[in-house]
Every structure is written in structure tokens, then in C-alpha cells.
Design an enzyme around this catalytic site. Sequence first.
Site, PDB file in Angstrom:
ATOM      1  N   ALA A   1      -3.659  12.658  23.870  1.00  0.00           N
ATOM      2  CA  ALA A   1      -3.189  13.231  22.602  1.00  0.00           C
ATOM      3  C   ALA A   1      -3.911  14.527  22.277  1.00  0.00           C
ATOM      4  O   ALA A   1      -3.285  15.549  21.986  1.00  0.00           O
ATOM      5  CB  ALA A   1      -3.382  12.214  21.476  1.00  0.00           C
TER       6      ALA A   1
ATOM      7  N   THR B   1       2.379   5.957  23.656  1.00  0.00           N
ATOM      8  CA  THR B   1       1.292   6.511  22.866  1.00  0.00           C
ATOM      9  C   THR B   1       1.770   7.366  21.713  1.00  0.00           C
ATOM     10  O   THR B   1       1.015   7.622  20.783  1.00  0.00           O
ATOM     11  CB  THR B   1       0.421   7.363  23.796  1.00  0.00           C
ATOM     12  OG1 THR B   1       1.301   8.069  24.705  1.00  0.00           O
ATOM     13  CG2 THR B   1      -0.483   6.480  24.625  1.00  0.00           C
TER      14      THR B   1
ATOM     15  N   GLY C   1      -6.630   6.085  21.706  1.00  0.00           N
ATOM     16  CA  GLY C   1      -5.824   5.049  22.350  1.00  0.00           C
ATOM     17  C   GLY C   1      -6.628   3.945  23.005  1.00  0.00           C
ATOM     18  O   GLY C   1      -6.098   2.876  23.282  1.00  0.00           O
ATOM     19  N   GLU C   2      -7.883   4.212  23.279  1.00  0.00           N
ATOM     20  CA  GLU C   2      -8.696   3.179  23.921  1.00  0.00           C
ATOM     21  C   GLU C   2      -9.796   2.644  23.019  1.00  0.00           C
ATOM     22  O   GLU C   2     -10.356   1.582  23.273  1.00  0.00           O
ATOM     23  CB  GLU C   2      -9.286   3.730  25.229  1.00  0.00           C
ATOM     24  CG  GLU C   2      -8.186   4.114  26.200  1.00  0.00           C
ATOM     25  CD  GLU C   2      -8.663   4.561  27.565  1.00  0.00           C
ATOM     26  OE1 GLU C   2      -7.893   4.451  28.527  1.00  0.00           O
ATOM     27  OE2 GLU C   2      -9.808   5.024  27.690  1.00  0.00           O
TER      28      GLU C   2
ATOM     29  N   GLY D   1      -9.591  11.393  21.074  1.00  0.00           N
ATOM     30  CA  GLY D   1      -8.748  10.301  21.543  1.00  0.00           C
ATOM     31  C   GLY D   1      -8.911   9.067  20.681  1.00  0.00           C
ATOM     32  O   GLY D   1      -9.940   8.859  20.044  1.00  0.00           O
TER      33      GLY D   1
ATOM     34  N   GLN E   1      -1.567   2.518  18.277  1.00  0.00           N
ATOM     35  CA  GLN E   1      -2.441   2.507  19.439  1.00  0.00           C
ATOM     36  C   GLN E   1      -3.615   1.565  19.230  1.00  0.00           C
ATOM     37  O   GLN E   1      -4.009   0.820  20.124  1.00  0.00           O
ATOM     38  CB  GLN E   1      -2.968   3.929  19.702  1.00  0.00           C
ATOM     39  CG  GLN E   1      -1.946   4.833  20.318  1.00  0.00           C
ATOM     40  CD  GLN E   1      -1.654   4.405  21.734  1.00  0.00           C
ATOM     41  OE1 GLN E   1      -2.474   4.558  22.626  1.00  0.00           O
ATOM     42  NE2 GLN E   1      -0.509   3.819  21.949  1.00  0.00           N
TER      43      GLN E   1
ATOM     44  N   PHE F   1      -1.332   1.586  30.815  1.00  0.00           N
ATOM     45  CA  PHE F   1      -2.676   1.072  30.562  1.00  0.00           C
ATOM     46  C   PHE F   1      -3.630   1.363  31.719  1.00  0.00           C
ATOM     47  O   PHE F   1      -4.605   0.658  31.921  1.00  0.00           O
ATOM     48  CB  PHE F   1      -2.635  -0.433  30.255  1.00  0.00           C
ATOM     49  CG  PHE F   1      -1.551  -0.815  29.294  1.00  0.00           C
ATOM     50  CD1 PHE F   1      -1.582  -0.353  27.987  1.00  0.00           C
ATOM     51  CD2 PHE F   1      -0.471  -1.595  29.694  1.00  0.00           C
ATOM     52  CE1 PHE F   1      -0.571  -0.660  27.094  1.00  0.00           C
ATOM     53  CE2 PHE F   1       0.550  -1.907  28.807  1.00  0.00           C
ATOM     54  CZ  PHE F   1       0.496  -1.441  27.505  1.00  0.00           C
TER      55      PHE F   1
END
Lengths: 316, 228, 736
Positions: free
Chosen positions: C516, C474, C695-696, C693, C629, C246
Amino acid sequence: MTPFTFERAASPAQAAAAAAATPGAKFIAGGTNLLDLMKLQIETPTHLIDVNGLALDTIEPTQEGGLRIGALVSNTELASDARVRRDYALLSRALLAGASGQLRNKATTAGNLLQRTRCPYFYDTNQACNKRSPGSGCSAIEGFTRQLAVIGASDACIATHPSDMAVALRALDAEVETIHADGSGRRIPIAEFHRLPGDTPHVETVLEPGELITAVILPKPVGGRHVYRKVRDRASYAFALVSVGAIVQEDGSGRVALGGVAHKPWRVEEAEIELPRGARPTTERLLANARPTRDNAFKVTLVERTLGSILKQARG
Amino acid sequence: MQGQSHHDLSRRDLLAAGAATLAGSSAGSPANAAPASPGAAPASEARNEPSSAPTPGPVRMPVHLTVNGTTRDLEVDTRTTLLDALREHLSLTGTKKGCDHGQCGACTVIVDGVRINSCLTLAVMHEGAEVTTIEGLGTPGHMHEMQAAFVKHDGYQCGYCTPGQICSAVAVLEEIKAGIPSHVTQDLVSAPPLSEDELRERMSGNICRCGAYSNIVAAITEVAGSPA
Amino acid sequence: MKFDTPATTNPIDHLKVVGHPHDRIDGPLKTTGTAPYAYERHDVVAEPAYGYVLGAAIAKGRIARLDTSAAERAPGVIAVVTADNAGKLGKGNFNTARLLGGPEVEHYHQAIALVVAESFEQARSASTLVKVDYKAEPGVFDLRAARGSASPPEETAISGPPDTSVGSFASAFTEAPVTLDETYTTPDHSHAMMEPHATLAAWEGDALTVWTSNQMIAWATGDLAATLGIDRSKVRVVSPYIGGGFGGKLFLRADVLLAALGAKAAGRPVKVALQRPLIPNNTTHRPATIQRIRIGAERDGTITAIGHESWSGDLPGGGPETAVGQTRLLYAGANRMTAMRLAVLNLPEGNAMRAPGEAPGLMALEIAMDEMAEKLGMDPVEFRVRNDTQVDPEHPQRPFSSRPFVECLRLGAERFGWSRRDPRPARVREGNWLVGMGMAAAFRNNLLMKSGARVRLAGDGSLTVETDMTDIGTGSYTIIAQTAAEMTGLPIEKIAVHLGDSDYPVSAGSGGQFGANNATSGVFAACAKLREEVARRLGFNSEEAEFAGGQVRVGNRSVPIGEAAGEGEIVAEDAIEYGDLDKTYQQSTFGAHFVEAAVDVATGEARIRRMLAVCAAGRIINPKSARSQVIGAMTMGAGAALMEELAVDTRRGFFVNHDLAGYEVPVHADIPHQEVIFLDETDPISSPMKAKGVGELGICGVGAAVANALYNATGVRVRDYPITLDKYLDRLPDVA
């Protein structure tokens, strides 16, 4: 963690005698709090007496119509016992509100009573703490106190007792049965078992050196609606901001004990006279001498509102 | 003092049974080891306070465990947790150390049929115990149905809390079957239901910082619903 | 492979493997406990010694005396490493404070010694015998008090300039008929990943190998070499499994350095895991912010002025929390300003945590938008739709590469049943529960990073991918295998993926939700090269060759792909490199969060009942791991909204609640069923994968959606995170 020798006790009396005879000895049962503290060098026994083999793990009826709970009965077993669930629901509820399933499987009845505070300054050995290191001062009082005591604290210590179970036992008027090194025993009313911090916050209970808890005695059931409300920042697996355990009878009378507010489970019997009149007058007397900090003043309001909710639930 | 004659132990490995160095004895306390007494430190002058007493050597004891069906004879420092015995002595590293203080659940194993945090218990407290770890549930080629369900529902991300979640999940279903109530059980007197709320409460001692909770509950629900 | 023009049709578009919800290929290892993490490498080192870290007991000052003699004499102790005996150490590019303190102490729990012993128990015990006397110095620990001393931080590629301005914000704000001027605060956050930072270090002569837990292998390799003052070629970093990061494992941390130093001192391999109670103060954290937001709008909801200022603190030489970043891009508005100010604080080192900048920035901005919608009497969804922009509002010549933000908002509102929300707060009651709904925008930039990979094709038609890319939960293993399978036409079972080793080509690594898209693009590039070589060896025209079903085919001729390798193997290596498409276009990801929450009218306990995120992030390479995610980020955002806070002791300068009991993160019981919808889109301007992306994105805005739901439930607006019951209890209805 300091090196220690280890023995498995053969009988309660032998365990108590060994503890009295061995400097630096401690009993270990579940170990869920003691080992936590030993890893941090807060507890430093040089000898551990494993009492798990003692046959103190049953729950038996007493002649008075109550229950005798062996000191080694796990929190899970106690909360799950059919008699406890039926007649002492407050105790089941309090136990189930505490810790996690894994911890309740290991934690014992006696060990739960002897839990030490979760004050973060007690846990950090870089910080002054009169409880951990008598006379060093209290770094918590002027520090981060959101979780700490609002009543019964002293200039030496503002810690709270973390147990949920003990709150229920206090409301249920339980007694703690012990054995001394000489084989003699006594029964300590739960009200007298835990101490307020005063000038000696490192002395948390009235147990004498070597004295071993063998059982907790519940008097005969008192009926009523049993409600335990634990209020915390997350929904589970957290210590209480406050907890309120209450037994409310049909006529509106009852009992109430609090967790998360003091160095011991907090109950003021005289305040219970006010219960039929509601949460506000009851709380005013329960927390009459409260001295909250800026960070934890909300606990007083929270107790009143939580008790109000309980009384409403009990009436409804 | 027997316990102090083993200062130079370098091996933490399996020793043959019978290599006991110190029998449990009530007289076994090192005489020269006083509890650490840090003394009074003024609040303004923080210090890392050592104990002034000479350090006693480690005390070692034999312990016999059955781990995943295999008998294991160990000799360990009395301070060795069950978790470290599994990870460091038996190389069973599937059981994870997340916090070492009972605050995360990554170390959950099943001992004598009951799930516990292996970080908060000593190996020597488990003489004769039967321990089931994640490795004992299944293998990559032959996964336990709970392991397979976690894969199917993506009930994990980084994988570090996962063995503990799975051991807990297996035990939780047994606990519900056994009628053990939980904090969210509405009716204490009846058997607890198998609901998502019950699973969430009972699994709350297993923290997943990746936040796979929703998928974990889906995985457990599937296993719970499938015929045994 | 240079990517400098938008992607056209390529083999990924076949979507035979990519785009499918494949189970993770590392799943059987992770669920059976057989995936080896750093501290568990019994397979590579038989008998390591154990290191235990001692952290400083003060926040700022000097070590007056450090006496290790008792510790050195303790049973089993092999060595005690301190700054006194560690030799000259440098500092890595990515560290603000030194990883081994002494005699100067820069922050609380800064590592000052490592005790190495035969056993963990002995090392831990001996660490208590290290005697340290400190000379403490006064420090600055309170962001609120230090706010006035804050100054503009240096401009960096990531943070951008400290100040931006378009039009005339001040006059437009003054003239606007409807305005909002509020200040919001977010606290320090801890990554609290489940695997502690851990390293096993072994020297062979002057060459060092560390098995560690790190998101960015190349950064760690370079910084470890720089810190030790040895050549980078002498350092190997291996990190195949990472128990969460993270952002907390983006950088070289004390475990790595101390394990290396300990192994050198002990003359044998040493392993070190940071003890959990050390982690919050010893490692990095997301810094607290104070954010002032001003919005002015016409009565129809058109924003005419938007201003966002943010104050944060860090150690000397550190950087700001870039909380105003999204406000430069998210909403239209002719007159605008943003400003970041950085104060010097002597708290532990602040740095990136999941969606740095946007996560706390949107926690503030998206409450402000909710407040503004209410002032305007507009639906919060419609207010956001009204102020959509398809170009960078600070640089209108830059269009977004794709921006289906409105689609996210509309679809989310429809699926969530937003129309059932009563816009008047505190109107919905179910028994003891006050119930409300809230929403917020999600926004996070898409970052392009060079990323390399190597592929090895064997004669049996198996393919191995090697890249120093990491999988921190991830799904990198799986999406890389999917990419390689799609590119080569091999079944995914024939693909082996090897990650996290500095011996492999340098990748983008895991961070900033850039992993990714970039790492798979790097694999795309390597596979493209492989295809050419395979075609050449088989005598095919590579333009015409089709790779499918394990065969290479042109017209009627079809050959098993493995035949190209013959008895040996074909090795192809390449990297994706980007031109200026991220300058010509603004590349971002978008979403909308919807939350239903309930508050106990008596106790104030808050519970989240439903969560929905709609995300637009280009092509979704694996909908299963991508969804994970997003739900994980939503969970972390729920924690930020409701409970997460590193409590600062402003007298002594440390985070008080420095373990997992004190720093509460969500548990199972806090998180309801979560829904995620991905818009079906591709972004050919981003990469050959046409992905971005994700993941965030999931954490961006979700905290504010929770906050807005709580407001809708209770009518009490809290602008100070986390929204714990003590902040609104006395404003709930009287129940006595």
C-alpha cells in the site's frame, strides 16, 4: 474419475436389480461423499444409478408409534421435522452438528449412514490403506493418528466412522430398512449395520451387493433429556474429535453412544447401567478395551469429561 | 457400446437439445471397465498406481437446466459437476472452485430454492432444476441488496469466496424464516431467532481465508433487519 | 522521484479523498461474480485445453520409471508433460525446489507430470494412468530431531545476520533477580488462500502470455523466463484479480510453468489449477519453529537481558523462518542476543507467509512476556510500557521514525476494559465457561521498495492508472484511485485503475505489508509528474497550481484539467525510489492486541469472545479496507493460536492433512465481533504518503494474545501451538 454411465432409477426394486446386474455400479443420492471420493480415484464406479427420483423422501409415522424416515430425506429436512425435533431431539442435534448447511441440504439419510472414513491416509492414494486397497497395509497406525480410533480398531485399520447422525440413530435403536434385487426386504438393527474393521476394513456395513437402503425406522420415542455434544477443534464445519450422544431419564438411567472413537458408532449397552453413578464408571465400561495411541489418548479423557458435562446438564 | 463412440469430443459447448448420445439405461455400463484395483503396494514402495484396465471413453448425456431464469440445454460428460458445467460450459464463472471437495463453500449456488455445494453434485443429477448463481442475484449496475450490503460493510477482500458467501447469506435468511434450526439454536421446538450467533453458525460452511467474517455478519444483519 | 528527505506538506495532506473509508471500487465486480480470476478468462481464450497435475508420491528419491503411454492413449488426451520431454529448464531466483520434478524428487507432491486433455474430466482421469515407480531415499523430516544439526543460515537483506549480540547477555541473565527460560514451538502453516494457484497460458509464436494469480508480477515474469530459458521480453504476466495469496503466491509456482509447458506441447492454450489436495505439499508453507526465549529483569520490571533463539528447517538451499527479528527491535534491554539456526529438512519448501518471522516470533515472545510479567507480579501492559524504547536497541544511534507503541497499549487497555481483568488465572467462571483476558504487542517492520506507475489523462478529464501492482484483497485498486484522485483533484469516479500486468511499470507488488505505502507512493510520483506537465501545457506555474474539483486553478484562472490533454492524452510515468531514510531511522509499525476467551471447563473447547487491536501504522489511506486487513490478519492469527497445523508424517515426510477439511482454518463461528482502532498519526519519514504498511501488523502478536487469554482463563500454560484442547484437558479442574 473413471468414466461412468448414468441412469435414473424408476423404482427401488428396479434400482436394486440394476445394481446387482451391473458390475461396478453404485447408487448415488446426495453424492456429497461419493463424488468427493470419485474425484480422488478412491471410489471408481463405472455405472451410477441416480436414486433421487425414487419417492423415498418422506417421514411417516409407523404403527408402532415411531417414524419411518425415507432414505432420501435430506439431513436438513430430517433435522427440521417437527416430530423429530420434539421426540428425537438427539437426532436433530446430531444432524445439525454435522457438515455445513449446504452439505446437509444435499446429504441424505441413507448416504449419511454410508459415509466413509475421513482418515487422511485413506484419502491419500499414495499411502497404503487396507480399506482403500485391501492387503496393502495401514500407513495410519504408525502415523498421524490424532483423529483416529481408540477402540475397536485392528492391526489392519484404525479409521473412525465420521457420521454424527449414526451416533444418534445408535442411541435411538433405529433400524435400517433395505430392498434386495429380488424385491425382498429386510430390517437391520443399527447396532449390526456397521462393522468393526477386523481383517476386512474395506467391508464397512452388512449391506449385500445391490442392496438399497429405503428407510430408517425409529422406534417410538423414549422421552428423557436428549443431548448431543460434539467436540472439535473449530466451532463448526469440522469432524468430531469425539462426540457424545445421550438420552438421560429423570431417574438417572439412560443411553449413551459415541462418535469419533471407533469404526462405527460406539455404544455398549451394559455400560449404561453405570450412568446413574456418573461419567467415570460409565466411560470405564464404555471404553474398557480402548487401545489409544499416543496422539489420541486424550479422547478417552475427553469422552469422560464430555459425558460428565452432559449428565450435569441433564440433571440441572 | 454407445458411450465409447465419443472419444474425440473436443467441444464442451452448448449443443442443441436432442443431441443425446446416450440415454440413461441400466444396461449402460462399459463391459470392459473394471473398477481400478491398485493391488497391494508395500508401504515402503509408494507408487502412483494406475488402473490396468483399458480406459473407457467419456459418456455424454443431455441435461436441461434453468439457470438464472434462462433455459440452458447442455450435453455434458457424466462426470461433469454442476460447478464445472456452470464455469466451463456456461461461462458463469461467478461461482468459484476453491477446493472441489465440499470443504470451503466457494461453489455455493441455490438449486430449487436450496443452497448446495455445486462441486459435489453432477450436472446430470439436476435435470429440470432451477439454478440461481451469483450472476442471477444482481449485476454491478443493479446489485441485490445482499451484494450492496457486502460492498458497504467491506464483507470481502480477495473476492474469491464472496459469491458463495452471498448465495449462502441469501439462503440462510430464508432458512431462518422457514424455521430450520441450527446447531446453536437453543430451543429446538420454537422458531430459531435471527441472531449473530445463528448467522455465524449457519455461514460456517463458507470459509473466508481473508477473514472478513466480522464484516460479513454485519452485512447480513443489515439485510435481515431491513424491511423486505 | 527520489524520496530521501522526510516529506513536507504535499497534495495528499488535503485529505479530500485519501483517509476516507471509501467503498472498494472493485466491490461491485467482486460481489456479483464478474471480476475475472485466472482460470476464468473465457474472454481472452475461447477453448483452452485442461491440465491436471500429478504430484510425487514420495518425499525424497528418484523416479525409476515413468510410463505415460497409457495416459497418452486415454480419451481426449493431447499431451503429457514430464521432465523427460519438457526440455532443459532453469530455476527461478525465488524457487528452492524445482517446479517440475524428475527424475530427482525433492519433496512430496512435487509436480512430476501434467496431463493435458480436451476436458478437465479427461485430464483428471488420464492422470491416474501415469505409471510411476520410485526409488525412495531416506530423508530428514523431523525438526525436533534435526535441531542439533542446524547451522547458521546465510545473511540476507531480509533476515539480517544469523546472530546478534549486545553487551553481555550470559552474565546479565545469570545475575538477573527474575528470569524466564522457556521453549516454545510453532507448527508449519499453510496459506490456504481460497483461490487455488491457477494459470491460463497461451503462446503466440515464441511469445508467452500467462493469466495467473500472482502477488509479484515482475518476479513471476523474470522467474518464468529464467525457468523456460527465454527472453524476459517474450513473457507477459497478467494477474488483475487474485483470490488470496498471503505469501503463497509471491513466487512462480508449478501451475504457471506447467501451463506454459502444456500449452507448448499441446499447441494451444492450456489452463491449470492446482488441485486443492496438492496445494499444501506442492507449494510453499510457513515453516515450523522451535524458539528458546530467555528474559532477565530487575524486580521493577526493567529488562536487563533478553535472548531469543530460533530453529527452523528447509530444503537444501532454502532459508530460515526469521522468528527472532522483532526481538532485535521491540523491547529495551542492555544485554541481548538473538540467533537463528537452519536445519536441512526434506519437507516441502518453506517460505514466506503473512508476516514471516514476526508472526511465529511474536507467538513465542509475547507469551514469554506474559509469563515474565506474572513472575514479576506486574501487569502485562505495564511491563511492556516499562521496557519501551524509542531507538533501535541494537543500534541506539538509530531512532524509530515514529513509535507510538505505548499509546497503543494504553488506549487498548482503556477501550478493552483491561482493568477488569483478574491477574490471577482461573478465577473467572461463567456457568461452564472459564473466562480470561490476554494481550500482546504487535510489531512489524515497514519496508521500502521502489515502485512505479503510469498515468494517462484524457481530454474528458478521466484518468487511467497503470501499474503492475496487485490487489490480493488488500484494497490496492481503491487506495490507488484515492491517491490519484487526491493528486489530480479529479473525483474518484473519473479514475480507472489497471493493475497486475507486466506491460505496466514495475511496482512494489504485494508482500511484506509493503504494497500500500510503496505502490501509492509510486502513483504519487507519476501524478506529480503529470501535474507538472498539465501545468506546463496550461501555462501555469506548477508550484502554484491547485488541482481540485476537476479544475486546475491559479488565482482567478481555472481550467478543466482535461483541457491540458486536448484531443490526445497526457502520459506521465515515474517511480518512487528511496534514499537511506530506512537506514537512518528504524521504520516499524506497532500495535496492541486484546482478547477475551472462554474455555469449557469440561471439554476444554476454547472460544474467542472479543478481540481488539489498536494499530499505529502511519497515515491510514482507507480506514475501511485497512480495517479489513487487520481483522483478517487477526482471524488468521486466531487460527494459528487455536487450530492451524500442518501435521508432519515424520516417517514418510509429508503434510498429512493436505486439504481444507484436514487443515482447519477459522470459520464464521470461530470469530466474534472484532474492533480495530487506528492511532491518528502520519510518518513523513516513510514516504510522501506518510503511510506505512498495515496488512501484516494485525497477525503479529494476536496468537499470543489468544494464548495469554486462555492461560488467564484456565491457569494452564501451553507453549506448543496450536493450543488445542488435548494439550491442557487433563489439567483442567475435575468435573466428574
